[in-house]
Design an enzyme around this catalytic site. Structure first.
Site, PDB file in Angstrom:
ATOM      1  N   TRP A 172       0.839  -1.201   0.000  1.00 38.65           N
ATOM      2  CA  TRP A 172       0.000   0.000   0.000  1.00 38.65           C
ATOM      3  C   TRP A 172       0.876   1.254   0.000  1.00 38.65           C
ATOM      4  O   TRP A 172       0.468   2.296   0.448  1.00 38.65           O
ATOM      5  CB  TRP A 172      -0.913  -0.012   1.239  1.00 38.65           C
ATOM      6  N   CYS A 191      -6.701  -4.793  -1.665  1.00 34.29           N
ATOM      7  CA  CYS A 191      -7.866  -5.589  -1.242  1.00 34.29           C
ATOM      8  C   CYS A 191      -8.678  -6.202  -2.381  1.00 34.29           C
ATOM      9  O   CYS A 191      -9.100  -7.355  -2.294  1.00 34.29           O
ATOM     10  CB  CYS A 191      -8.767  -4.781  -0.304  1.00 34.29           C
ATOM     11  N   HIS A 234     -13.455  -1.226   1.216  1.00 34.43           N
ATOM     12  CA  HIS A 234     -12.662  -2.431   1.443  1.00 34.43           C
ATOM     13  C   HIS A 234     -13.423  -3.607   0.834  1.00 34.43           C
ATOM     14  O   HIS A 234     -14.642  -3.698   0.966  1.00 34.43           O
ATOM     15  CB  HIS A 234     -12.434  -2.656   2.943  1.00 34.43           C
ATOM     16  N   ASP A 274     -12.084 -12.981   4.435  1.00 31.61           N
ATOM     17  CA  ASP A 274     -11.274 -11.849   3.978  1.00 31.61           C
ATOM     18  C   ASP A 274      -9.811 -12.264   3.944  1.00 31.61           C
ATOM     19  O   ASP A 274      -9.248 -12.659   4.958  1.00 31.61           O
ATOM     20  CB  ASP A 274     -11.472 -10.671   4.954  1.00 31.61           C
ATOM     21  N   TYR A 307      -6.202   4.810  -0.421  1.00 29.29           N
ATOM     22  CA  TYR A 307      -7.613   4.407  -0.286  1.00 29.29           C
ATOM     23  C   TYR A 307      -7.884   3.775   1.073  1.00 29.29           C
ATOM     24  O   TYR A 307      -9.015   3.593   1.484  1.00 29.29           O
ATOM     25  CB  TYR A 307      -8.041   3.490  -1.438  1.00 29.29           C
TER      26      TYR A 307
END
Length: 620
Positions: free
Chosen positions: A173, A208, A267, A290, A451
């Site tokens: 990220w 994600c 997300h 997840d 984000y």
């Protein structure tokens, strides 16, 4: 290597006169000369994987067994059409979408400006099933557990990320993607899974929606119905205390050093459909899983499966990781003043910002389907309060006491829809609900954010005073110039605005925050001429540089299930206002509606996509 009957790795299929539901059996359907045809029924609780198949024949000279032959190796996967299977789904339209559809739509952006991108799941592409079965080996899932979708989805959520088990994808990220592919460049899962399967090394890089896209391929490929979910304004609450703290200094400006909790603009995670015999009746069905590495669960970066029904009703005592997902969709944003002596005082609580909208792709179309109410009751209802009380009873922490909102003055703001590189306005509206006159000291802070809600730099701070006449509404415009944000923009073109205000006469604090995703121009796809199975077809990719600068090292990717294998091309530079063109030839393999997907990436601009639906005709 050592098949055993009690582990389900060695199966003797008995010859029977009538096949019996729920049991292994083989029935002779034809017996002619020296040829015998059989129909085989597998047991619904059989483990999933690749089996070697042999035929043993009893002769007067003893038992003869066929030789080892890889061509007769047999794959057994879950069966959502079978009523006794743990993943049985009784709606044919849902099975078509959540098991058989190899193309999907993933939503991103923000709730006021929903963006979409197509994703090629490619679960039927050559080599993908072998890659998915290898993931279970890599996760060291014991063979006897491979008939259990609860276990498989749990280990799957760990092995899709590389965090602690050398799994499929490395997360990044940081906006720096050296020695790998930027997350926004991927157009589907096929390249990622095949690369991992052949190299046995984690693939760089994912965020994600990439984790969710690849996990969806894994689940659908082995027969578990699955879909990708997007939660807008998703709470990443490190201590699962149902609140995200925003700290304001004595001037009511946001203190970025103290504010640690982050709110992701959106997300993505997955839902997998299965029975939950390990939970009380009623908590089967969709389970949230997840694979984005966020939090450690039982010593590994994984999350779920957590019953969506249990999350909705606050039953966070049921495994796995329900409190974390409950907090992602239900947290409050708590604004507190921090005095110079370090004392903190809660000033305002926003109960509606988190989990504002939860979406997935609709059945049979590329439209969105709102699934917010499968995760939570409507804000302010009796049921919602009961679900929260249940979660608190089961140990979810809630620290801040409720603060009565200011009834005298309301404040909200809107960010104009705007394209990257242009000026736009933020309109802040105050409404005075009383017969008194008020003066308000206001402050707007504009930040460039990842984000994930983590701020990189503040590009705008603007203070202003507003006088509110009795029972009147007043709007203030703040101009945001392209020159203020363009040079520091990050890849998703995400801006985040905080507006805080103090009513001088009452000392009440008003606070609101919103993210805004700037519009990014698209890649144009064209297919001139006829589109017929088995005949060569030309695909033209075009993109015009919208920025007031040259783009360098521009990578364009093209993908189309049933049309062409994912391919890419690099352009050294693209000067401002000029257009790149790339022609690619392909031969369609399958008739019917197909989709071409393209992405464009460079350091200056990412998340540039294009797609085209084309109807392939059968060969005459």
């Amino acid at each position: 290597r050592y098949p055993q009957q009690n582990k389900g790795t060695y199966i003797q299929v008995p010859l029977v006169s009538e096949l019996e539901s729920g049991k292994w059996g083989a029935k002779i359907t034809q017996n002619e000369n020296n040829s015998v045809s059989l129909t085989i029924l597998s047991a619904p609780n059989c483990i999933v994987g690749k089996f070697r198949m042999y035929v043993a024949v009893l002769t007067p000279y003893g038992i003869l067994r066929t030789k080892r032959n890889p061509d007769t190796d047999t794959y057994i996967i879950f069966n959502p059409w079978c009523a006794e299977d743990a993943v049985f789904l009784d709606d044919e339209r849902e099975r078509q979408e959540y098991v058989l559809n190899d193309l999907g739509m993933i939503f991103y952006g923000d709730p006021d400006n929903i963006r979409t991108r197509s994703w090629n799941y490619g679960q039927f592409e050559e080599g993908v099933l072998d890659a998915c079965l290898y993931l279970m080996d890599q996760a060291k899932l014991d063979l006897s557990g491979r008939g259990n979708p609860v276990k498989i989805s749990r280990v799957g959520s760990a092995v899709i990320n590389s965090q602690d088990d050398q799994g499929v994808l490395v997360g990044s990220w940081s906006n720096v993607y050296d020695y790998g592919v930027a997350p926004s460049a991927w157009t589907g899962s096929v390249d990622i899974l095949l690369d991992y399967y052949s190299s046995k090394e984690p693939v760089r890089y994912g965020q994600c929606w990439v984790f969710a896209g690849v996990f969806n391929t894994f689940l659908r490929c082995i027969g578990i119905p699955a879909r990708v979910i997007t939660n807008y304004s998703s709470a990443h609450d490190n201590d699962a205390n149902l609140q995200l703290d925003v700290f304001l200094d004595e001037e009511s400006k946001v203190d970025n050093k103290l504010t640690k909790d982050s709110i992701w603009n959106y997300h993505c995670w997955n839902e997998a459909w299965m029975a939950r015999p390990d939970l009380p009746v009623g908590f089967g069905g969709w389970q949230a899983v997840d694979s984005t590495p966020q939090e450690n669960s039982d010593g590994m970066y994984r999350c779920g499966p957590a019953s969506v029904q249990a999350i909705k009703h606050g039953h966070v005592c049921f495994q796995f990781d329900s409190p974390f997902i409950f907090a992602e969709v239900n947290s409050d944003v708590v604004y507190s003043n921090v005095m110079t002596n370090g004392k903190k005082e809660v000033k305002y609580i926003d109960k509606t910002h988190i989990g504002k909208l939860i979406l997935t792709k609709a059945l049979g179309t590329d439209e969105k389907m709102d699934v917010t109410e499968t995760y939570k009751f409507k804000e302010g209802t009796e049921e919602e309060r009961l679900a929260l009380d249940t979660a608190l009873m089961y140990g979810v922490k809630k620290v801040a006491q409720d603060v009565l909102p200011s009834a005298e003055v309301d404040m909200d703001f809107q960010v104009e829809d705007s394209t990257i590189g242009s000026d736009f306005k933020v309109n802040i509206t105050f409404r005075n609900n009383t017969q008194n006159r008020y003066t308000v000291k206001s402050y707007l802070s504009g930040n460039i954010v990842f984000y994930t809600g983590v701020s990189k730099t503040e590009f705008k701070n603007h203070s202003f005073d507003v006088t509110l006449e009795p029972a009147k509404t007043q709007t203030t415009e703040v101009l945001i110039k392209a020159s203020e944000y363009m040079s520091r923009l990050l890849e998703q073109a995400s801006l985040h605005f905080f507006v805080t205000a103090r009513v001088n006469e009452t000392q009440k604090i008003l606070a609101k925050q919103k993210s805004a995703a700037l519009k990014i121009p698209q890649v144009l796809l064209k297919v001139p001429g006829e589109k017929v199975v088995g005949k060569e077809m030309t695909v033209i990719v075009e993109f015009t540089n919208p920025l007031n600068r040259e783009l360098t090292d521009v990578l364009v990717r093209l993908d189309g299930p049933g049309l062409l294998r994912p391919t890419s091309k690099k352009f050294r530079n693209l000067s401002k206002n000029s257009t790149l063109t790339w022609e690619e030839k392909c031969i369609p393999k399958r008739a019917g509606l197909r989709k071409l997907i393209a992405s464009l990436n460079c350091d200056a601009i990412r998340h540039v996509y294009g797609e085209l639906d084309i109807d392939i005709q059968s060969a005459a």
